[in-house]
Design an enzyme around this catalytic site. Structure first.
Site, PDB file in Angstrom:
ATOM      1  N   CYS A  36      34.225  -0.163  16.420  1.00  0.00           N
ATOM      2  CA  CYS A  36      35.702   0.017  17.563  1.00  0.00           C
ATOM      3  C   CYS A  36      34.614   0.238  18.966  1.00  0.00           C
ATOM      4  O   CYS A  36      33.789  -0.081  19.270  1.00  0.00           O
ATOM      5  CB  CYS A  36      35.908   1.669  16.600  1.00  0.00           C
ATOM      6  N   ASN A  41      32.146   4.371  17.868  1.00  0.00           N
ATOM      7  CA  ASN A  41      30.950   4.513  16.691  1.00  0.00           C
ATOM      8  C   ASN A  41      31.110   5.569  15.478  1.00  0.00           C
ATOM      9  O   ASN A  41      29.407   5.641  15.000  1.00  0.00           O
ATOM     10  CB  ASN A  41      29.356   3.187  16.503  1.00  0.00           C
ATOM     11  N   CYS A  81      34.204   6.836  14.877  1.00  0.00           N
ATOM     12  CA  CYS A  81      35.580   7.196  13.855  1.00  0.00           C
ATOM     13  C   CYS A  81      35.790   5.909  13.113  1.00  0.00           C
ATOM     14  O   CYS A  81      35.912   6.321  11.656  1.00  0.00           O
ATOM     15  CB  CYS A  81      36.552   8.104  15.023  1.00  0.00           C
ATOM     16  N   ARG A  82      36.404   5.269  13.513  1.00  0.00           N
ATOM     17  CA  ARG A  82      37.249   4.230  12.817  1.00  0.00           C
ATOM     18  C   ARG A  82      36.485   3.401  11.919  1.00  0.00           C
ATOM     19  O   ARG A  82      36.044   2.534  10.946  1.00  0.00           O
ATOM     20  CB  ARG A  82      38.093   2.942  13.454  1.00  0.00           C
ATOM     21  N   SER A  83      34.514   2.072  12.594  1.00  0.00           N
ATOM     22  CA  SER A  83      33.894   1.549  12.634  1.00  0.00           C
ATOM     23  C   SER A  83      33.482   1.781  10.647  1.00  0.00           C
ATOM     24  O   SER A  83      33.700   1.287   9.697  1.00  0.00           O
ATOM     25  CB  SER A  83      33.203   0.990  13.478  1.00  0.00           C
ATOM     26  N   ASP A 138      42.988   4.496  17.836  1.00  0.00           N
ATOM     27  CA  ASP A 138      42.410   5.158  18.290  1.00  0.00           C
ATOM     28  C   ASP A 138      42.414   6.443  17.938  1.00  0.00           C
ATOM     29  O   ASP A 138      43.049   6.742  18.753  1.00  0.00           O
ATOM     30  CB  ASP A 138      41.895   4.949  19.699  1.00  0.00           C
TER      31      ASP A 138
HETATM   32  P1  4NP Z   1      36.132   5.074  17.428  1.00  0.00           P
HETATM   33  O1  4NP Z   1      36.438   6.776  17.738  1.00  0.00           O
HETATM   34  O2  4NP Z   1      35.908   3.950  18.762  1.00  0.00           O
HETATM   35  O3  4NP Z   1      37.063   4.854  16.058  1.00  0.00           O
HETATM   36  O4  4NP Z   1      34.702   5.835  16.895  1.00  0.00           O
HETATM   37  C1  4NP Z   1      36.084   6.762  19.615  1.00  0.00           C
HETATM   38  C2  4NP Z   1      35.687   8.231  19.639  1.00  0.00           C
HETATM   39  C3  4NP Z   1      34.640   8.277  21.107  1.00  0.00           C
HETATM   40  C4  4NP Z   1      35.798   7.929  21.967  1.00  0.00           C
HETATM   41  C5  4NP Z   1      36.631   7.444  21.781  1.00  0.00           C
HETATM   42  C6  4NP Z   1      37.175   6.750  20.733  1.00  0.00           C
HETATM   43  N1  4NP Z   1      34.562   8.486  23.346  1.00  0.00           N
HETATM   44  O5  4NP Z   1      35.001   8.200  24.127  1.00  0.00           O
HETATM   45  O6  4NP Z   1      33.922   9.632  22.983  1.00  0.00           O
END
Ligand code: 4NP
Length: 160
Positions: A14, A17, A19-21, A129
């Site tokens: 993602c 790294n 939340c989703r992955s 997201d």
């Molecule tokens: P992920 O979510 O890609 O599912 O881990 C996010 C985590 C952090 C951020 C964006 C999306 N950020 O902008 O810090």
């Protein structure tokens, strides 16, 4: 009968790294264990914002609701080496898919796809997201990654 296929080595990717992955990796590990499928897994982000960080507390809580401890996972960024280590790289959304393909070395044979391509009828869909949303969104993220994990395990185990 035991599968004669090589053991899959799967990377879930993602943006951050956190939340989703990590949830996708957790759902896949659970589904693989339940199906008796041997596979190695990891997760990574295309961005470096959260290198070395624990998963988001909302992801840790969601995984915990499903009996999985992801609190020891740590964020890392996708590297060129990943394209030789893994058999499959799954992106959570289109932007990350584009970013993965943009850094893939020429001639790489790793299979790169959207994770939701694994789910019949949801090919081409993104896993949204949830980072800027509330805790409820993480339940939806779980539903998506869990459906994909189960479908992927069925395919890899040759049961579909
Ligand atoms: P992920 O979510 O890609 O599912 O881990 C996010 C985590 C952090 C951020 C964006 C999306 N950020 O902008 O810090």
């Amino acid at each position: 009968m035991a599968s004669t296929l090589a053991k899959p080595v799967i990377l879930f990717v993602c943006l951050g790294n956190i939340c989703r992955s990590p949830l996708a990796e957790a759902a896949f590990r659970k589904a693989a264990a339940e199906a008796g499928l041997e596979a190695d897994t990891d997760s990574a982000g295309t961005a470096a914002y959260h290198v070395g960080s624990s998963p988001d507390p909302r992801s840790i809580a969601t995984a915990s609701d499903h009996g999985i401890d992801i609190s020891t996972y740590r964020g890392r960024q996708l590297t060129e080496h990943d394209f030789t280590r893994f058999t499959h790289i799954f992106a959570m959304d289109h932007q990350n898919l584009r970013n993965i393909k943009a850094v893939a070395p020429a001639g790489s044979s790793v299979k790169i796809a959207l994770l939701m391509d694994c789910v019949k009828g949801r090919e081409g869909a993104a896993i949204a997201d949830p980072y800027y949303d509330g805790e409820d969104r993480f339940d939806e993220t779980w539903e998506d990654v869990d459906a994909a994990a189960k479908a992927l395990v069925a395919t890899l185990a040759g049961r579909d």
